[in-house]
Design a protein around this motif. Structure first.
Motif, PDB file in Angstrom:
ATOM      1  N   ALA A 152      -0.674  -6.674   1.045  1.00  0.00           N
ATOM      2  CA  ALA A 152      -1.207  -5.626   0.167  1.00  0.00           C
ATOM      3  C   ALA A 152      -1.690  -4.398   0.925  1.00  0.00           C
ATOM      4  CB  ALA A 152      -2.342  -6.181  -0.684  1.00  0.00           C
ATOM      5  N   GLU A 153      -2.167  -4.538   2.132  1.00  0.00           N
ATOM      6  CA  GLU A 153      -2.699  -3.411   2.888  1.00  0.00           C
ATOM      7  C   GLU A 153      -1.863  -3.080   4.115  1.00  0.00           C
ATOM      8  OE1 GLU A 153      -5.193  -1.283   2.125  1.00  0.00           O
ATOM      9  OE2 GLU A 153      -5.240  -2.309   0.201  1.00  0.00           O
ATOM     10  N   SER A 154      -0.609  -3.490   4.123  1.00  0.00           N
ATOM     11  CA  SER A 154       0.257  -3.152   5.257  1.00  0.00           C
ATOM     12  C   SER A 154       0.754  -1.724   5.095  1.00  0.00           C
ATOM     13  CB  SER A 154       1.425  -4.134   5.358  1.00  0.00           C
ATOM     14  OG  SER A 154       2.187  -4.107   4.179  1.00  0.00           O
ATOM     15  N   ALA A 155       0.529  -0.927   6.110  1.00  0.00           N
ATOM     16  CA  ALA A 155       0.843   0.497   6.051  1.00  0.00           C
ATOM     17  C   ALA A 155       2.202   0.770   6.673  1.00  0.00           C
ATOM     18  CB  ALA A 155      -0.228   1.291   6.793  1.00  0.00           C
ATOM     19  N   SER A 156       2.780   1.908   6.271  1.00  0.00           N
ATOM     20  CA  SER A 156       4.052   2.341   6.826  1.00  0.00           C
ATOM     21  C   SER A 156       4.120   3.866   6.785  1.00  0.00           C
ATOM     22  CB  SER A 156       5.207   1.745   6.032  1.00  0.00           C
ATOM     23  OG  SER A 156       6.432   2.173   6.565  1.00  0.00           O
ATOM     24  N   SER A 157       4.953   4.407   7.657  1.00  0.00           N
ATOM     25  CA  SER A 157       5.066   5.861   7.708  1.00  0.00           C
ATOM     26  C   SER A 157       6.158   6.403   6.795  1.00  0.00           C
ATOM     27  CB  SER A 157       5.338   6.306   9.145  1.00  0.00           C
ATOM     28  OG  SER A 157       6.537   5.709   9.616  1.00  0.00           O
ATOM     29  N   SER A 162       0.731   7.681  10.171  1.00  0.00           N
ATOM     30  CA  SER A 162       0.860   8.793   9.216  1.00  0.00           C
ATOM     31  C   SER A 162       2.099   9.626   9.555  1.00  0.00           C
ATOM     32  CB  SER A 162      -0.390   9.663   9.230  1.00  0.00           C
ATOM     33  OG  SER A 162      -0.549  10.256  10.496  1.00  0.00           O
ATOM     34  N   ASP A 163       2.700  10.176   8.505  1.00  0.00           N
ATOM     35  CA  ASP A 163       3.884  11.016   8.715  1.00  0.00           C
ATOM     36  C   ASP A 163       3.438  12.415   9.142  1.00  0.00           C
ATOM     37  OD1 ASP A 163       2.941  12.108   6.361  1.00  0.00           O
ATOM     38  OD2 ASP A 163       4.675  11.566   5.155  1.00  0.00           O
ATOM     39  N   GLU A 164       4.394  13.350   9.255  1.00  0.00           N
ATOM     40  CA  GLU A 164       4.067  14.700   9.733  1.00  0.00           C
ATOM     41  C   GLU A 164       3.125  15.450   8.797  1.00  0.00           C
ATOM     42  OE1 GLU A 164       7.810  14.058   7.796  1.00  0.00           O
ATOM     43  OE2 GLU A 164       7.394  13.558   9.841  1.00  0.00           O
ATOM     44  N   GLU A 165       3.056  15.035   7.511  1.00  0.00           N
ATOM     45  CA  GLU A 165       2.138  15.680   6.563  1.00  0.00           C
ATOM     46  C   GLU A 165       0.779  14.979   6.519  1.00  0.00           C
ATOM     47  OE1 GLU A 165       4.054  15.719   2.784  1.00  0.00           O
ATOM     48  OE2 GLU A 165       5.722  16.954   3.479  1.00  0.00           O
ATOM     49  N   GLY A 166       0.632  13.855   7.233  1.00  0.00           N
ATOM     50  CA  GLY A 166      -0.631  13.134   7.276  1.00  0.00           C
ATOM     51  C   GLY A 166      -0.747  12.021   6.251  1.00  0.00           C
ATOM     52  N   TYR A 167       0.341  11.660   5.602  1.00  0.00           N
ATOM     53  CA  TYR A 167       0.310  10.621   4.571  1.00  0.00           C
ATOM     54  C   TYR A 167       0.785   9.275   5.127  1.00  0.00           C
ATOM     55  CZ  TYR A 167      -0.531  14.092   0.979  1.00  0.00           C
ATOM     56  OH  TYR A 167      -1.091  15.076   0.200  1.00  0.00           O
ATOM     57  N   VAL A 168       0.172   8.230   4.611  1.00  0.00           N
ATOM     58  CA  VAL A 168       0.552   6.853   4.941  1.00  0.00           C
ATOM     59  C   VAL A 168       0.920   6.176   3.627  1.00  0.00           C
ATOM     60  CG1 VAL A 168      -0.236   4.673   5.939  1.00  0.00           C
ATOM     61  CG2 VAL A 168      -1.056   6.833   6.879  1.00  0.00           C
ATOM     62  N   PHE A 169       1.969   5.382   3.655  1.00  0.00           N
ATOM     63  CA  PHE A 169       2.435   4.690   2.451  1.00  0.00           C
ATOM     64  C   PHE A 169       1.981   3.235   2.477  1.00  0.00           C
ATOM     65  CE2 PHE A 169       5.272   8.233   3.085  1.00  0.00           C
ATOM     66  CZ  PHE A 169       5.320   8.790   1.826  1.00  0.00           C
ATOM     67  N   TYR A 170       1.469   2.795   1.332  1.00  0.00           N
ATOM     68  CA  TYR A 170       1.004   1.417   1.171  1.00  0.00           C
ATOM     69  C   TYR A 170       1.793   0.749   0.041  1.00  0.00           C
ATOM     70  CZ  TYR A 170      -2.931   2.331   4.264  1.00  0.00           C
ATOM     71  OH  TYR A 170      -3.698   2.634   5.358  1.00  0.00           O
ATOM     72  N   PRO A 171       1.857  -0.578   0.040  1.00  0.00           N
ATOM     73  CA  PRO A 171       2.640  -1.299  -0.976  1.00  0.00           C
ATOM     74  C   PRO A 171       2.139  -1.051  -2.398  1.00  0.00           C
ATOM     75  CG  PRO A 171       2.072  -2.754   0.823  1.00  0.00           C
ATOM     76  CD  PRO A 171       1.303  -1.486   1.038  1.00  0.00           C
ATOM     77  N   ASN A 172       3.026  -1.345  -3.349  1.00  0.00           N
ATOM     78  CA  ASN A 172       2.703  -1.212  -4.771  1.00  0.00           C
ATOM     79  C   ASN A 172       2.117  -2.519  -5.301  1.00  0.00           C
ATOM     80  OD1 ASN A 172       5.020  -2.696  -4.549  1.00  0.00           O
ATOM     81  ND2 ASN A 172       6.215  -1.489  -5.974  1.00  0.00           N
ATOM     82  N   VAL A 173       1.196  -3.088  -4.550  1.00  0.00           N
ATOM     83  CA  VAL A 173       0.585  -4.370  -4.901  1.00  0.00           C
ATOM     84  C   VAL A 173      -0.850  -4.123  -5.347  1.00  0.00           C
ATOM     85  CG1 VAL A 173      -0.151  -6.605  -3.997  1.00  0.00           C
ATOM     86  CG2 VAL A 173       2.035  -5.629  -3.277  1.00  0.00           C
ATOM     87  N   ASN A 174      -1.175  -4.602  -6.543  1.00  0.00           N
ATOM     88  CA  ASN A 174      -2.537  -4.537  -7.054  1.00  0.00           C
ATOM     89  C   ASN A 174      -3.164  -5.912  -6.826  1.00  0.00           C
ATOM     90  OD1 ASN A 174      -4.881  -4.550  -8.586  1.00  0.00           O
ATOM     91  ND2 ASN A 174      -3.994  -3.311 -10.214  1.00  0.00           N
ATOM     92  N   VAL A 175      -4.144  -5.997  -5.960  1.00  0.00           N
ATOM     93  CA  VAL A 175      -4.723  -7.280  -5.570  1.00  0.00           C
ATOM     94  C   VAL A 175      -5.375  -7.986  -6.759  1.00  0.00           C
ATOM     95  CG1 VAL A 175      -6.371  -8.410  -4.032  1.00  0.00           C
ATOM     96  CG2 VAL A 175      -5.029  -6.488  -3.204  1.00  0.00           C
ATOM     97  N   VAL A 176      -5.971  -7.241  -7.672  1.00  0.00           N
ATOM     98  CA  VAL A 176      -6.601  -7.851  -8.847  1.00  0.00           C
ATOM     99  C   VAL A 176      -5.543  -8.520  -9.728  1.00  0.00           C
ATOM    100  CG1 VAL A 176      -7.939  -7.397 -10.928  1.00  0.00           C
ATOM    101  CG2 VAL A 176      -8.529  -6.233  -8.803  1.00  0.00           C
ATOM    102  N   GLU A 177      -4.422  -7.839  -9.955  1.00  0.00           N
ATOM    103  CA  GLU A 177      -3.334  -8.437 -10.744  1.00  0.00           C
ATOM    104  C   GLU A 177      -2.756  -9.667 -10.036  1.00  0.00           C
ATOM    105  OE1 GLU A 177      -0.315  -5.592 -11.614  1.00  0.00           O
ATOM    106  OE2 GLU A 177      -1.674  -4.285 -12.733  1.00  0.00           O
TER     107      GLU A 177
END
Length: 143
Positions: free
Chosen positions: A31-36, A94-109
């Motif tokens: 759920a909290e694994s980041a990617s560029s 983070s990418d060149e714009e400073g954004y990091v992408f995280y999974p589409n996982v909602n831990v509560v669901e």
């Protein structure tokens, strides 16, 4: 449907819920694994179930042996929900714009899914135990 088919139904249900528990655990673990980039991000996975039924012929007589009854896992699909994009310029991924992408996982669901799958597994176990007790009682009738 005979009494012995109950074991097939409960067993297939337990197998299906086990797959559901494993995919949910995988979703929570990532759920909290980041990617560029969006191509490398983990996407939530969900199992797809399909019911299997015995064909009834000639006024209720069960079809020949070998046909399955219960639930079948036909596949595991990836969620098409949007990914989470967070502005974290200090993150090493983070990418060149400073954004990091995280999974589409909602831990509560996912926790809700885990509780539901665990309860469904438990109910299938109770159903097998009840059927086993009924078979044992029927066998003691002849004594």
């Amino acid at each position: 449907m005979s009494l012995t088919n109950i074991f097939d139904v409960a067993g297939s249900g337990m197998n299906a819920q086990s797959v559901r528990l494993n995919t949910t655990a995988s979703n929570i673990a990532n759920a909290e694994s980041a990617s560029s980039s969006t191509g490398d991000v983990y996407r939530g996975r969900h199992p797809v179930f399909q019911t299997q039924m015995l064909n009834e012929m000639n006024g209720g007589i069960n079809s020949p042996q070998g046909q399955s009854v219960g639930v079948e896992v036909t596949g595991i699909i990836e969620s098409d929900a949007p990914l989470q994009r967070r502005y974290e310029p200090d993150h090493p991924l983070s990418d060149e714009e400073g954004y990091v992408f995280y999974p589409n996982v909602n831990v509560v669901e996912e926790m809700t899914n885990m509780i539901s799958a665990s309860r469904a597994f438990q109910i299938n176990v109770e159903m097998m135990n009840s059927a086993k007790q009924m078979v044992q009682r029927v066998l003691t009738l002849g004594q």
